[in-house]
Design a protein around this motif. Sequence first.
Motif, mmCIF file in Angstrom:
data_model
loop_
_atom_site.group_PDB
_atom_site.id
_atom_site.type_symbol
_atom_site.label_atom_id
_atom_site.label_comp_id
_atom_site.label_asym_id
_atom_site.label_seq_id
_atom_site.Cartn_x
_atom_site.Cartn_y
_atom_site.Cartn_z
ATOM 1 N N ARG A 50 -5.542 -11.081 -2.729
ATOM 2 C CA ARG A 50 -6.949 -9.890 -4.162
ATOM 3 C C ARG A 50 -7.646 -9.490 -2.996
ATOM 4 O O ARG A 50 -8.778 -8.312 -3.308
ATOM 5 C CB ARG A 50 -6.918 -11.083 -4.841
ATOM 6 N N ASP A 51 -8.732 -10.056 -2.313
ATOM 7 C CA ASP A 51 -9.913 -9.704 -2.030
ATOM 8 C C ASP A 51 -9.585 -9.257 -0.278
ATOM 9 O O ASP A 51 -10.741 -9.319 -0.142
ATOM 10 C CB ASP A 51 -10.829 -10.455 -1.514
ATOM 11 N N ASP A 52 -8.877 -8.961 0.092
ATOM 12 C CA ASP A 52 -8.443 -8.257 1.585
ATOM 13 C C ASP A 52 -8.765 -7.801 1.237
ATOM 14 O O ASP A 52 -7.687 -6.243 1.496
ATOM 15 C CB ASP A 52 -7.016 -9.279 2.028
ATOM 16 N N LYS A 53 -9.870 -7.244 2.377
ATOM 17 C CA LYS A 53 -10.012 -5.529 3.238
ATOM 18 C C LYS A 53 -8.904 -4.740 3.171
ATOM 19 O O LYS A 53 -8.213 -3.825 2.793
ATOM 20 C CB LYS A 53 -11.244 -5.538 3.476
ATOM 21 N N ILE A 54 -8.065 -5.427 4.466
ATOM 22 C CA ILE A 54 -7.089 -4.488 5.200
ATOM 23 C C ILE A 54 -5.671 -4.626 3.968
ATOM 24 O O ILE A 54 -5.450 -3.239 3.738
ATOM 25 C CB ILE A 54 -6.549 -5.273 6.653
ATOM 26 N N ARG A 56 -5.965 -4.086 0.840
ATOM 27 C CA ARG A 56 -7.159 -3.317 -0.225
ATOM 28 C C ARG A 56 -6.784 -2.225 0.084
ATOM 29 O O ARG A 56 -6.327 -0.833 -1.137
ATOM 30 C CB ARG A 56 -8.250 -3.741 -1.495
ATOM 31 N N ALA A 57 -7.305 -1.406 1.000
ATOM 32 C CA ALA A 57 -6.848 -0.484 1.402
ATOM 33 C C ALA A 57 -5.629 0.202 1.660
ATOM 34 O O ALA A 57 -5.425 1.685 1.993
ATOM 35 C CB ALA A 57 -7.510 -0.493 3.644
ATOM 36 N N ARG A 59 -3.320 0.919 -0.211
ATOM 37 C CA ARG A 59 -2.929 1.020 -1.666
ATOM 38 C C ARG A 59 -2.649 1.600 -1.948
ATOM 39 O O ARG A 59 -1.326 2.047 -2.166
ATOM 40 C CB ARG A 59 -3.951 0.467 -3.419
ATOM 41 N N LYS A 76 -2.099 2.582 7.089
ATOM 42 C CA LYS A 76 -2.294 1.293 6.719
ATOM 43 C C LYS A 76 -1.761 0.244 5.974
ATOM 44 O O LYS A 76 -2.163 -1.421 5.804
ATOM 45 C CB LYS A 76 -3.160 1.660 5.410
ATOM 46 N N ALA A 80 -0.818 -3.272 7.049
ATOM 47 C CA ALA A 80 -1.182 -4.965 5.983
ATOM 48 C C ALA A 80 0.398 -5.618 5.758
ATOM 49 O O ALA A 80 0.300 -7.152 5.784
ATOM 50 C CB ALA A 80 -1.228 -4.158 4.311
ATOM 51 N N HIS A 83 -1.032 -8.049 8.654
ATOM 52 C CA HIS A 83 -1.246 -8.669 9.122
ATOM 53 C C HIS A 83 -1.725 -10.242 7.388
ATOM 54 O O HIS A 83 -0.618 -11.044 8.074
ATOM 55 C CB HIS A 83 -2.646 -8.154 7.930
#
Length: 105
Positions: A50-54, A56-57, A59, A76, A80, A83
């Motif tokens: 939920r808080d992972d920047k990779i 979230r980027a 989306r 991206k 993800a 990752h």
Amino acid sequence: MFRPRLLGAALMLALASTANATSFVVTTDTIVRGVAASTDATSDVTSSFRDDKIVRAARDDAASFVASQGDTRGVKLESAFAHIRQQAPELKATDAQLAQAILAI
């Protein structure tokens, strides 16, 4: 003579409808189990990333992927996917399930 034939036909009809109902229940149960497994995989991904920047980027790329039924794969989103699979190698989710999970975040 007519009455035993009528009873036999009614019995056959009752047995046939029971078989169809059982087949429907088995098919429905199989479909529900498949959806539940997919939902479980999706919820596992959404809660842990939920808080992972990779993630979230990715989306917007995930939205394009889902909308194009897998034809559009952004950089991206690929990042993800890699990752997520690196962080959770035990997760056996398809790209489509992962993209839907990313959108659910």
